[in-house]
Design a protein around this motif. Structure first.
Motif, PDB file in Angstrom:
ATOM      1  N   ALA A   7      36.085  16.325  70.375  1.00  0.00           N
ATOM      2  CA  ALA A   7      36.729  15.455  71.453  1.00  0.00           C
ATOM      3  C   ALA A   7      36.192  14.260  70.830  1.00  0.00           C
ATOM      4  O   ALA A   7      35.150  13.815  71.121  1.00  0.00           O
ATOM      5  CB  ALA A   7      36.309  16.014  72.784  1.00  0.00           C
ATOM      6  N   THR A   8      37.150  13.208  70.299  1.00  0.00           N
ATOM      7  CA  THR A   8      36.697  11.950  70.150  1.00  0.00           C
ATOM      8  C   THR A   8      38.142  11.182  69.714  1.00  0.00           C
ATOM      9  O   THR A   8      39.286  11.992  69.353  1.00  0.00           O
ATOM     10  CB  THR A   8      35.896  11.819  68.779  1.00  0.00           C
ATOM     11  OG1 THR A   8      35.690  10.503  68.360  1.00  0.00           O
ATOM     12  CG2 THR A   8      36.795  12.382  67.563  1.00  0.00           C
ATOM     13  N   ASP A   9      38.217  10.131  70.028  1.00  0.00           N
ATOM     14  CA  ASP A   9      39.334   9.214  69.949  1.00  0.00           C
ATOM     15  C   ASP A   9      39.025   8.338  68.591  1.00  0.00           C
ATOM     16  O   ASP A   9      40.073   7.559  68.470  1.00  0.00           O
ATOM     17  CB  ASP A   9      39.560   8.330  71.186  1.00  0.00           C
ATOM     18  CG  ASP A   9      38.555   7.366  71.670  1.00  0.00           C
ATOM     19  OD1 ASP A   9      37.393   7.714  71.054  1.00  0.00           O
ATOM     20  OD2 ASP A   9      38.908   6.796  72.502  1.00  0.00           O
ATOM     21  N   ARG A  32      41.809  13.949  71.735  1.00  0.00           N
ATOM     22  CA  ARG A  32      41.546  12.542  71.484  1.00  0.00           C
ATOM     23  C   ARG A  32      40.978  12.186  73.121  1.00  0.00           C
ATOM     24  O   ARG A  32      40.959  10.866  73.219  1.00  0.00           O
ATOM     25  CB  ARG A  32      42.508  11.764  71.137  1.00  0.00           C
ATOM     26  CG  ARG A  32      42.916  12.163  69.781  1.00  0.00           C
ATOM     27  CD  ARG A  32      43.930  11.003  69.278  1.00  0.00           C
ATOM     28  NE  ARG A  32      44.393  10.979  67.916  1.00  0.00           N
ATOM     29  CZ  ARG A  32      43.741  10.099  67.109  1.00  0.00           C
ATOM     30  NH1 ARG A  32      43.033   9.209  67.663  1.00  0.00           N
ATOM     31  NH2 ARG A  32      43.897  10.126  66.014  1.00  0.00           N
ATOM     32  N   ASN A  33      41.008  12.993  74.073  1.00  0.00           N
ATOM     33  CA  ASN A  33      40.717  12.182  75.542  1.00  0.00           C
ATOM     34  C   ASN A  33      39.820  13.249  76.057  1.00  0.00           C
ATOM     35  O   ASN A  33      39.834  14.444  75.967  1.00  0.00           O
ATOM     36  CB  ASN A  33      41.957  12.197  76.180  1.00  0.00           C
ATOM     37  CG  ASN A  33      41.870  11.568  77.366  1.00  0.00           C
ATOM     38  OD1 ASN A  33      40.923  11.852  78.238  1.00  0.00           O
ATOM     39  ND2 ASN A  33      42.904  10.741  77.936  1.00  0.00           N
ATOM     40  N   ASP A  36      40.989  16.084  78.336  1.00  0.00           N
ATOM     41  CA  ASP A  36      41.823  17.299  77.690  1.00  0.00           C
ATOM     42  C   ASP A  36      40.851  18.264  77.139  1.00  0.00           C
ATOM     43  O   ASP A  36      41.310  19.507  76.769  1.00  0.00           O
ATOM     44  CB  ASP A  36      42.512  16.673  76.604  1.00  0.00           C
ATOM     45  CG  ASP A  36      43.788  15.689  76.937  1.00  0.00           C
ATOM     46  OD1 ASP A  36      44.001  15.721  77.986  1.00  0.00           O
ATOM     47  OD2 ASP A  36      44.102  15.030  76.253  1.00  0.00           O
ATOM     48  N   VAL A  55      34.214   9.018  73.932  1.00  0.00           N
ATOM     49  CA  VAL A  55      35.694   9.518  74.046  1.00  0.00           C
ATOM     50  C   VAL A  55      36.525   8.823  75.447  1.00  0.00           C
ATOM     51  O   VAL A  55      35.842   8.760  76.448  1.00  0.00           O
ATOM     52  CB  VAL A  55      35.667  11.056  74.040  1.00  0.00           C
ATOM     53  CG1 VAL A  55      35.260  11.726  75.241  1.00  0.00           C
ATOM     54  CG2 VAL A  55      37.188  11.410  73.512  1.00  0.00           C
ATOM     55  N   GLY A  56      37.567   8.442  74.869  1.00  0.00           N
ATOM     56  CA  GLY A  56      38.466   7.927  75.796  1.00  0.00           C
ATOM     57  C   GLY A  56      38.686   8.636  77.301  1.00  0.00           C
ATOM     58  O   GLY A  56      38.700   9.718  77.272  1.00  0.00           O
ATOM     59  N   ALA A  57      38.709   7.834  78.405  1.00  0.00           N
ATOM     60  CA  ALA A  57      39.093   8.201  79.526  1.00  0.00           C
ATOM     61  C   ALA A  57      37.964   9.069  80.416  1.00  0.00           C
ATOM     62  O   ALA A  57      38.098   9.242  81.710  1.00  0.00           O
ATOM     63  CB  ALA A  57      40.546   9.206  79.645  1.00  0.00           C
TER      64      ALA A  57
END
Length: 144
Positions: A7-9, A32-33, A36, A55-57
């Motif tokens: 899990a990484t953006d 990517r989120n 997720d 990681v985003g969000a």
């Protein structure tokens, strides 16, 4: 055959991890989120989730806590979490989140392999790189 969820953006973080983990005998998936991660683990359980701290969000610590709480409630199959930290100061947060281990950027293949092998074998991994060397400071009035 281990199943690893990354899990990484950041493309560079994914590429560093995939370069070491990808290949025959390992399934590598990527989201990517941070939000997720739980749905991805619910849809297809993994042996290890490697989560970037930024990681985003939904940050890495929030993801780790979410996964752990869902596992404790019996809604997710067991999955170890390895955090990828941006700086040494984030170790405090990693310890508090209850993860199986952490790596500190910049990543290198040797530490990635060792961490993943230790965690997949049922152990833990604490990245001790970048720990400052202790310096002896004399007490006031004493010669050094």
């Amino acid at each position: 055959m281990p199943d690893v969820l990354i899990a990484t953006d950041a493309d560079s973080v994914y590429e560093d991890l995939w370069a070491v983990l990808g290949g025959p005998g390992t399934t590598v998936r990527w989201v990517r989120n941070g939000a997720d991660v739980r749905p991805a683990l619910a849809a297809q359980p993994a042996d290890l989730a490697i989560v970037d701290m930024q990681v985003g969000a939904m940050g890495g610590v929030a993801v780790a806590l979410d996964v752990r709480l869902e596992q404790d409630a019996g809604r997710l199959d067991p999955c170890a979490v390895l955090l990828v930290l941006d700086r040494r100061a984030d170790v405090f947060l990693a310890r508090r989140s209850g993860v199986a281990g952490w790596l500190i950027k910049p990543l290198d293949p040797i530490r990635i392999r060792r961490a993943v092998a230790a965690i997949l074998a049922g152990g833990t991994w604490e990245d001790d790189s970048y720990i400052p060397d202790p310096v002896a400071a004399p007490f006031e009035g004493q010669a050094s």
